[in-house]
Design a protein around this motif. Structure first.
Motif, PDB file in Angstrom:
ATOM      1  N   VAL A   1       1.332   9.597  -5.674  1.00 14.41           N
ATOM      2  CA  VAL A   1       1.995  10.900  -5.546  1.00 14.41           C
ATOM      3  C   VAL A   1       2.658  11.276  -6.869  1.00 14.41           C
ATOM      4  O   VAL A   1       2.540  12.408  -7.348  1.00 14.41           O
ATOM      5  N   PHE A   2       3.342  10.310  -7.499  1.00 15.91           N
ATOM      6  CA  PHE A   2       4.015  10.552  -8.782  1.00 15.91           C
ATOM      7  C   PHE A   2       3.000  10.916  -9.867  1.00 15.91           C
ATOM      8  O   PHE A   2       3.205  11.848 -10.641  1.00 15.91           O
ATOM      9  N   LYS A   3       1.883  10.183  -9.919  1.00 15.30           N
ATOM     10  CA  LYS A   3       0.837  10.479 -10.907  1.00 15.30           C
ATOM     11  C   LYS A   3       0.292  11.893 -10.706  1.00 15.30           C
ATOM     12  O   LYS A   3       0.054  12.619 -11.668  1.00 15.30           O
ATOM     13  N   ASP A   4       0.099  12.271  -9.447  1.00 17.98           N
ATOM     14  CA  ASP A   4      -0.400  13.610  -9.130  1.00 17.98           C
ATOM     15  C   ASP A   4       0.565  14.678  -9.642  1.00 17.98           C
ATOM     16  O   ASP A   4       0.154  15.682 -10.228  1.00 17.98           O
ATOM     17  N   LYS A   5       1.855  14.456  -9.453  1.00 14.26           N
ATOM     18  CA  LYS A   5       2.868  15.416  -9.924  1.00 14.26           C
ATOM     19  C   LYS A   5       2.881  15.482 -11.451  1.00 14.26           C
ATOM     20  O   LYS A   5       3.068  16.552 -12.027  1.00 14.26           O
ATOM     21  N   LEU A   6       2.697  14.358 -12.128  1.00  9.72           N
ATOM     22  CA  LEU A   6       2.647  14.347 -13.597  1.00  9.72           C
ATOM     23  C   LEU A   6       1.453  15.159 -14.110  1.00  9.72           C
ATOM     24  O   LEU A   6       1.584  15.928 -15.059  1.00  9.72           O
ATOM     25  N   VAL A   7       0.305  14.979 -13.468  1.00 13.21           N
ATOM     26  CA  VAL A   7      -0.894  15.702 -13.891  1.00 13.21           C
ATOM     27  C   VAL A   7      -0.696  17.206 -13.716  1.00 13.21           C
ATOM     28  O   VAL A   7      -1.061  17.988 -14.591  1.00 13.21           O
ATOM     29  N   LYS A   8      -0.082  17.602 -12.605  1.00 17.21           N
ATOM     30  CA  LYS A   8       0.162  19.031 -12.380  1.00 17.21           C
ATOM     31  C   LYS A   8       1.112  19.623 -13.421  1.00 17.21           C
ATOM     32  O   LYS A   8       1.077  20.803 -13.704  1.00 17.21           O
ATOM     33  N   ARG A   9       1.955  18.776 -14.015  1.00 13.16           N
ATOM     34  CA  ARG A   9       2.889  19.235 -15.048  1.00 13.16           C
ATOM     35  C   ARG A   9       2.334  18.991 -16.447  1.00 13.16           C
ATOM     36  O   ARG A   9       3.067  18.980 -17.419  1.00 13.16           O
ATOM     37  N   LYS A  10       1.018  18.753 -16.517  1.00  6.97           N
ATOM     38  CA  LYS A  10       0.307  18.583 -17.791  1.00  6.97           C
ATOM     39  C   LYS A  10       0.849  17.439 -18.645  1.00  6.97           C
ATOM     40  O   LYS A  10       0.950  17.545 -19.863  1.00  6.97           O
ATOM     41  N   GLN A  11       1.198  16.328 -17.993  1.00  8.09           N
ATOM     42  CA  GLN A  11       1.637  15.132 -18.701  1.00  8.09           C
ATOM     43  C   GLN A  11       0.527  14.084 -18.611  1.00  8.09           C
ATOM     44  O   GLN A  11      -0.093  13.920 -17.568  1.00  8.09           O
ATOM     45  N   SER A  12       0.301  13.377 -19.697  1.00  2.96           N
ATOM     46  CA  SER A  12      -0.743  12.364 -19.724  1.00  2.96           C
ATOM     47  C   SER A  12      -0.318  11.141 -18.901  1.00  2.96           C
ATOM     48  O   SER A  12       0.831  10.713 -18.959  1.00  2.96           O
ATOM     49  N   LEU A  13      -1.252  10.572 -18.164  1.00  7.84           N
ATOM     50  CA  LEU A  13      -0.953   9.361 -17.391  1.00  7.84           C
ATOM     51  C   LEU A  13      -0.895   8.132 -18.299  1.00  7.84           C
ATOM     52  O   LEU A  13      -0.507   7.053 -17.864  1.00  7.84           O
ATOM     53  N   LYS A  14      -1.257   8.300 -19.577  1.00  3.52           N
ATOM     54  CA  LYS A  14      -1.216   7.184 -20.523  1.00  3.52           C
ATOM     55  C   LYS A  14       0.204   6.797 -20.900  1.00  3.52           C
ATOM     56  O   LYS A  14       0.419   5.765 -21.515  1.00  3.52           O
ATOM     57  N   ILE A  15       1.197   7.630 -20.536  1.00  2.00           N
ATOM     58  CA  ILE A  15       2.588   7.279 -20.828  1.00  2.00           C
ATOM     59  C   ILE A  15       3.119   6.258 -19.828  1.00  2.00           C
ATOM     60  O   ILE A  15       4.164   5.665 -20.049  1.00  2.00           O
TER      61      ILE A  15
ATOM     62  N   ASP B   1       0.827  -1.217   0.000  1.00  5.25           N
ATOM     63  CA  ASP B   1       0.000   0.000   0.000  1.00  5.25           C
ATOM     64  C   ASP B   1       0.860   1.266   0.000  1.00  5.25           C
ATOM     65  O   ASP B   1       0.496   2.277  -0.607  1.00  5.25           O
ATOM     66  N   ARG B   2       2.015   1.245   0.644  1.00  8.24           N
ATOM     67  CA  ARG B   2       2.920   2.410   0.648  1.00  8.24           C
ATOM     68  C   ARG B   2       3.530   2.616  -0.748  1.00  8.24           C
ATOM     69  O   ARG B   2       3.666   3.737  -1.212  1.00  8.24           O
ATOM     70  N   ALA B   3       3.876   1.523  -1.430  1.00  2.00           N
ATOM     71  CA  ALA B   3       4.409   1.631  -2.786  1.00  2.00           C
ATOM     72  C   ALA B   3       3.342   2.202  -3.723  1.00  2.00           C
ATOM     73  O   ALA B   3       3.630   3.063  -4.554  1.00  2.00           O
ATOM     74  N   SER B   4       2.104   1.752  -3.562  1.00  2.00           N
ATOM     75  CA  SER B   4       1.002   2.279  -4.377  1.00  2.00           C
ATOM     76  C   SER B   4       0.758   3.754  -4.078  1.00  2.00           C
ATOM     77  O   SER B   4       0.447   4.530  -4.982  1.00  2.00           O
ATOM     78  N   ALA B   5       0.926   4.149  -2.810  1.00  2.00           N
ATOM     79  CA  ALA B   5       0.756   5.552  -2.433  1.00  2.00           C
ATOM     80  C   ALA B   5       1.832   6.418  -3.084  1.00  2.00           C
ATOM     81  O   ALA B   5       1.562   7.540  -3.525  1.00  2.00           O
ATOM     82  N   VAL B   6       3.061   5.910  -3.173  1.00  2.00           N
ATOM     83  CA  VAL B   6       4.141   6.643  -3.845  1.00  2.00           C
ATOM     84  C   VAL B   6       3.802   6.819  -5.329  1.00  2.00           C
ATOM     85  O   VAL B   6       3.993   7.892  -5.900  1.00  2.00           O
TER      86      VAL B   6
END
Length: 163
Positions: free
Chosen positions: A65-79, A57-62
């Motif tokens: 966090v990474f996905k959230d940072k990607l979205v804020k930088r306008k990067q698609s999560l499809k990559i 669960d901690r690895a999934s939480a990390v």
């Protein structure tokens, strides 16, 4: 008048992904809920990222966090192509591959879509891992961009080289 054209590509903005990874690593290092879990996120070669923590669960939480940072930088999560958490000794790891380029079968899907539903007189050519779309009218090219954006592909799509 010469044809106008643009390219449909699926590229990763490596600098933005690197910045998002750095921000996620800093947040993981300072957040209270990650203290003592050995949580980390780092590059694993050129096109892969590895996340490790003491529990699944901690690895999934990390990863979240990474996905959230990607979205804020306008990067698609499809990559992202993330694996399931797997045990490795006393830690749990997630491997995240970065997907880049349009496969030939996906390029054929897009090309067929443009032929079938796009404006008349628009040509699509597959060139390696990208697609060149050309037409005499710029309005037709913009219509094709809207058409492709509306589709929900499992890869990120960008439009470049607009002439």
């Amino acid at each position: 008048m010469a044809d106008s054209s643009f390219d449909i590509v699926s590229k990763i903005d490596r600098q933005e992904v690197d910045n998002a990874l750095g921000q996620a690593a800093r947040e993981v290092a300072t957040r209270f809920d990650f203290k003592g879990t050995g949580a980390s996120i780092e590059w694993q070669g050129e096109h892969a990222i590895e996340i490790s923590a003491s529990a699944d669960d901690r690895a999934s939480a990390v990863l979240d966090v990474f996905k959230d940072k990607l979205v804020k930088r306008k990067q698609s999560l499809k990559i992202l192509d993330a694996s399931e958490p797997r045990p490795s000794g006393q830690v749990s790891k997630i491997s995240v591959a970065l997907k880049e380029g349009i496969s030939s079968e996906n390029a054929k899907k897009i090309s067929k879509l443009i032929r079938d539903e796009g404006p008349k007189g628009v040509k699509a050519q597959i060139q390696g891992d990208e697609l060149r779309v050309s037409s005499k009218k710029r309005d037709d090219l913009q219509a094709v961009q809207r058409l492709v954006k509306e589709q929900d592909y499992d890869f990120a799509v960008q439009f470049t080289n607009y002439r």
